[in-house]
Write a protein that holds these residues in place. Structure first.
Motif, PDB file in Angstrom:
ATOM      1  N   TRP A 168      -2.484   4.976  20.156  1.00 33.80           N
ATOM      2  CA  TRP A 168      -1.406   4.854  19.061  1.00 33.80           C
ATOM      3  C   TRP A 168      -0.222   5.030  19.233  1.00 33.80           C
ATOM      4  O   TRP A 168       0.075   5.781  20.141  1.00 33.80           O
ATOM      5  N   ASP A 169       0.941   4.481  18.753  1.00 33.00           N
ATOM      6  CA  ASP A 169       2.177   4.834  18.625  1.00 33.00           C
ATOM      7  C   ASP A 169       2.374   5.502  17.510  1.00 33.00           C
ATOM      8  O   ASP A 169       2.483   4.842  16.452  1.00 33.00           O
ATOM      9  N   ILE A 170       2.626   7.042  17.413  1.00 31.14           N
ATOM     10  CA  ILE A 170       2.567   7.548  16.022  1.00 31.14           C
ATOM     11  C   ILE A 170       3.988   7.514  15.464  1.00 31.14           C
ATOM     12  O   ILE A 170       4.189   7.605  14.401  1.00 31.14           O
ATOM     13  N   SER A 171       5.003   7.156  16.424  1.00 31.66           N
ATOM     14  CA  SER A 171       6.360   7.095  15.484  1.00 31.66           C
ATOM     15  C   SER A 171       6.138   5.742  14.729  1.00 31.66           C
ATOM     16  O   SER A 171       7.011   5.716  13.693  1.00 31.66           O
ATOM     17  N   ALA A 172       5.443   4.613  14.911  1.00 31.23           N
ATOM     18  CA  ALA A 172       5.294   3.575  14.284  1.00 31.23           C
ATOM     19  C   ALA A 172       4.073   3.393  13.315  1.00 31.23           C
ATOM     20  O   ALA A 172       3.864   2.674  12.594  1.00 31.23           O
ATOM     21  N   GLY A 173       3.178   4.408  13.713  1.00 32.90           N
ATOM     22  CA  GLY A 173       1.832   4.378  12.797  1.00 32.90           C
ATOM     23  C   GLY A 173       0.934   3.348  13.192  1.00 32.90           C
ATOM     24  O   GLY A 173      -0.036   3.002  12.493  1.00 32.90           O
ATOM     25  N   SER A 174       1.110   2.735  14.529  1.00 32.66           N
ATOM     26  CA  SER A 174       0.309   1.445  14.804  1.00 32.66           C
ATOM     27  C   SER A 174      -0.415   1.864  16.033  1.00 32.66           C
ATOM     28  O   SER A 174      -0.346   2.620  16.860  1.00 32.66           O
ATOM     29  N   GLN A 175      -1.595   0.724  16.107  1.00 35.87           N
ATOM     30  CA  GLN A 175      -2.460   0.796  17.137  1.00 35.87           C
ATOM     31  C   GLN A 175      -1.652  -0.072  18.465  1.00 35.87           C
ATOM     32  O   GLN A 175      -1.169  -1.140  18.167  1.00 35.87           O
ATOM     33  N   VAL A 176      -1.739   0.737  19.681  1.00 33.59           N
ATOM     34  CA  VAL A 176      -1.391  -0.019  21.013  1.00 33.59           C
ATOM     35  C   VAL A 176      -2.459  -0.645  21.658  1.00 33.59           C
ATOM     36  O   VAL A 176      -2.142  -1.857  22.356  1.00 33.59           O
ATOM     37  N   ARG A 177      -3.339   0.116  21.616  1.00 32.67           N
ATOM     38  CA  ARG A 177      -4.677  -0.476  22.444  1.00 32.67           C
ATOM     39  C   ARG A 177      -6.076  -0.081  21.843  1.00 32.67           C
ATOM     40  O   ARG A 177      -6.050   1.184  21.123  1.00 32.67           O
ATOM     41  N   SER A 178      -6.867  -0.967  21.790  1.00 31.31           N
ATOM     42  CA  SER A 178      -8.324  -0.719  21.518  1.00 31.31           C
ATOM     43  C   SER A 178      -9.323  -0.997  22.475  1.00 31.31           C
ATOM     44  O   SER A 178      -9.319  -1.880  22.677  1.00 31.31           O
ATOM     45  N   LEU A 179      -9.978  -0.003  22.948  1.00 30.79           N
ATOM     46  CA  LEU A 179     -10.940   0.114  24.034  1.00 30.79           C
ATOM     47  C   LEU A 179     -12.442   0.102  23.666  1.00 30.79           C
ATOM     48  O   LEU A 179     -12.830   1.163  23.200  1.00 30.79           O
ATOM     49  N   THR A 180     -12.958  -1.022  23.982  1.00 36.11           N
ATOM     50  CA  THR A 180     -14.344  -1.047  23.276  1.00 36.11           C
ATOM     51  C   THR A 180     -15.339  -0.631  24.465  1.00 36.11           C
ATOM     52  O   THR A 180     -15.175  -0.989  25.645  1.00 36.11           O
ATOM     53  N   HIS A 181     -16.426   0.177  23.993  1.00 37.67           N
ATOM     54  CA  HIS A 181     -17.266   0.738  24.922  1.00 37.67           C
ATOM     55  C   HIS A 181     -18.650  -0.002  24.373  1.00 37.67           C
ATOM     56  O   HIS A 181     -18.876  -0.486  23.366  1.00 37.67           O
ATOM     57  N   ARG A 182     -20.013   0.712  25.193  1.00 37.50           N
ATOM     58  CA  ARG A 182     -21.173   0.124  24.954  1.00 37.50           C
ATOM     59  C   ARG A 182     -21.973   1.238  23.991  1.00 37.50           C
ATOM     60  O   ARG A 182     -23.183   1.022  23.598  1.00 37.50           O
ATOM     61  N   ASP A 183     -21.279   2.352  23.769  1.00 37.44           N
ATOM     62  CA  ASP A 183     -22.025   3.517  22.961  1.00 37.44           C
ATOM     63  C   ASP A 183     -20.610   4.422  22.389  1.00 37.44           C
ATOM     64  O   ASP A 183     -19.581   4.008  22.529  1.00 37.44           O
ATOM     65  N   VAL A 184     -21.374   5.675  21.741  1.00 33.71           N
ATOM     66  CA  VAL A 184     -20.136   6.423  21.273  1.00 33.71           C
ATOM     67  C   VAL A 184     -19.172   6.898  22.112  1.00 33.71           C
ATOM     68  O   VAL A 184     -19.525   7.249  23.299  1.00 33.71           O
TER      69      VAL A 184
END
Length: 371
Positions: A168-184
């Motif tokens: 996240w970029d907390i200064s803008a409150g937005s997602q920068v990257r979302s990394l998908t995995h195979r489990d929790v």
């Protein structure tokens, strides 16, 4: 009137003296740190259990799920939905957030900003100076791991049971990257060393720790860490340590991309339960290990030796945090441990070694240079 050549010569002399002065200050600071490190190592050699209990506190009504340092304050979050800050300087609770309506699972800090993960999938950001609270929404299941970038305080990451790690970029409150995995995703950590400024490590329930290049984003490698469900991790310098609920610790060389060694603490008789958390000391010489049955080990990496501490009850050690640079140099390092019994304890590697002539000379030199 002073000749121009004399003025230039005088300025050059001042600059030279200034440079010598700053070099001397830097050298003295290195000497201080080396002496502090030698004191701690001397305690490890002399005392079979060098821990001194600074204090034990019960500030929550339910299990303390995570713990972190912010300067001289210890931050704790709990299943009772509260987030608290305790000032070790004046031995009192400095501030607290009103309880949320959901359990909190993880906490991290950067300056005055505290981030924590919640059962709903939200991440809460608490500004301790203004008492403002911000929510980051994006996960659909519980957030069990959070971390701030060590050099870019506006960059924040979350690890969730929805099989994603988010930057996240907390200064803008937005997602920068979302990394998908195979489990929790059990945990996520930015690498501390500046050489890995764009790298994120994630621990997944599929028995793998993954290293991601956030510029792409692209997975650099996946490290097998045999576990039944939970994997914990910590980084310092060029080393990544991975702990599993089978009682093993894997040390990974980030430069060479290969395994350094592996320890089986249950087989060696060091632990009775699964590893629940890990934390490197600021100087990289020690690794603290917490277990699911209330055991705390500190591993001296140079001497390959362990020191043990047992909590009062056989509740899981839910978090470990070392004090910052101020605690590491003078006084001795402080290790904070949180427990599922609702309490947390601060341990100090207390030093009782009298000052050596070298230490006294350094102190005299520093007092002369910096009165």
């Amino acid at each position: 009137k002073i000749p121009a050549r004399s003025r230039m010569s005088g300025a050059s002399d001042v600059n030279s003296l200034s440079q010598q002065y700053h070099r001397l200050l830097a050298r003295n600071e290195h000497l201080r740190q080396d002496i502090a490190r030698l004191r701690v190592q001397a305690d490890f050699d002399r005392d079979p259990n060098p821990f001194a209990v600074v204090g034990t506190w019960r500030t929550h009504d339910d299990a303390v799920s995570s713990i972190a340092f912010s300067g001289k304050s210890v931050l704790t979050c709990s299943w009772d939905s509260s987030l608290r800050a305790f000032d070790l300087g004046n031995w009192s609770e400095s501030s607290t957030r009103p309880p949320e309506k959901e359990p909190l699972f993880a906490v991290a800090s950067c300056g005055n900003v505290v981030g924590c993960g919640a059962a709903s999938g939200q991440a809460h950001l608490w500004n301790m100076r203004t008492n403002a609270l911000t929510q980051l929404s994006g996960h659909t299941e519980a957030v069990g791991g959070v971390d701030f970038h060590p050099r870019q305080g506006a960059v924040f990451c979350t690890a969730s049971d929805d099989q994603r790690a988010t930057v996240w970029d907390i200064s803008a409150g937005s997602q920068v990257r979302s990394l998908t995995h195979r489990d929790v995703v059990c945990n996520a950590r930015f690498l501390v060393d500046v050489a890995y400024d764009h790298t994120l490590a994630t621990a997944c329930g599929d028995q793998h720790v993954r290293l991601w290049d956030l510029r792409s984003p692209m997975m650099q490698c996946a490290i097998l860490a045999e576990a039944d469900q939970c994997v914990s991790l910590t980084t310092q310098g060029h080393t990544l340590a991975v702990g599993s609920d089978r009682g093993t610790i894997l040390f990974w060389d980030l430069r060479k991309g290969q395994e350094l060694r592996q320890l089986d603490l249950i087989e060696e008789g060091r632990l009775r339960g699964a590893i629940s958390c890990l934390a490197f000391s600021p100087c990289s010489d020690f690794l603290a290990v917490g277990s699911a049955v209330g055991e705390v080990l500190v591993f001296d990496l140079a001497r390959q030796s362990f020191r043990e501490y047992f909590l009062e009850a056989d509740f899981a050690v839910s978090g470990l945090a070392w004090g910052g640079a101020l605690h590491w140099s003078y006084p001795e390092p402080t290790l904070a441990c949180s427990s599922h019994d609702g309490s947390w304890v601060c341990l100090s590697l207390a030093s009782h070694v009298s000052k050596t002539p070298v230490e006294e000379s350094v102190d005299e030199l520093i007092s002369d240079v910096c009165p």
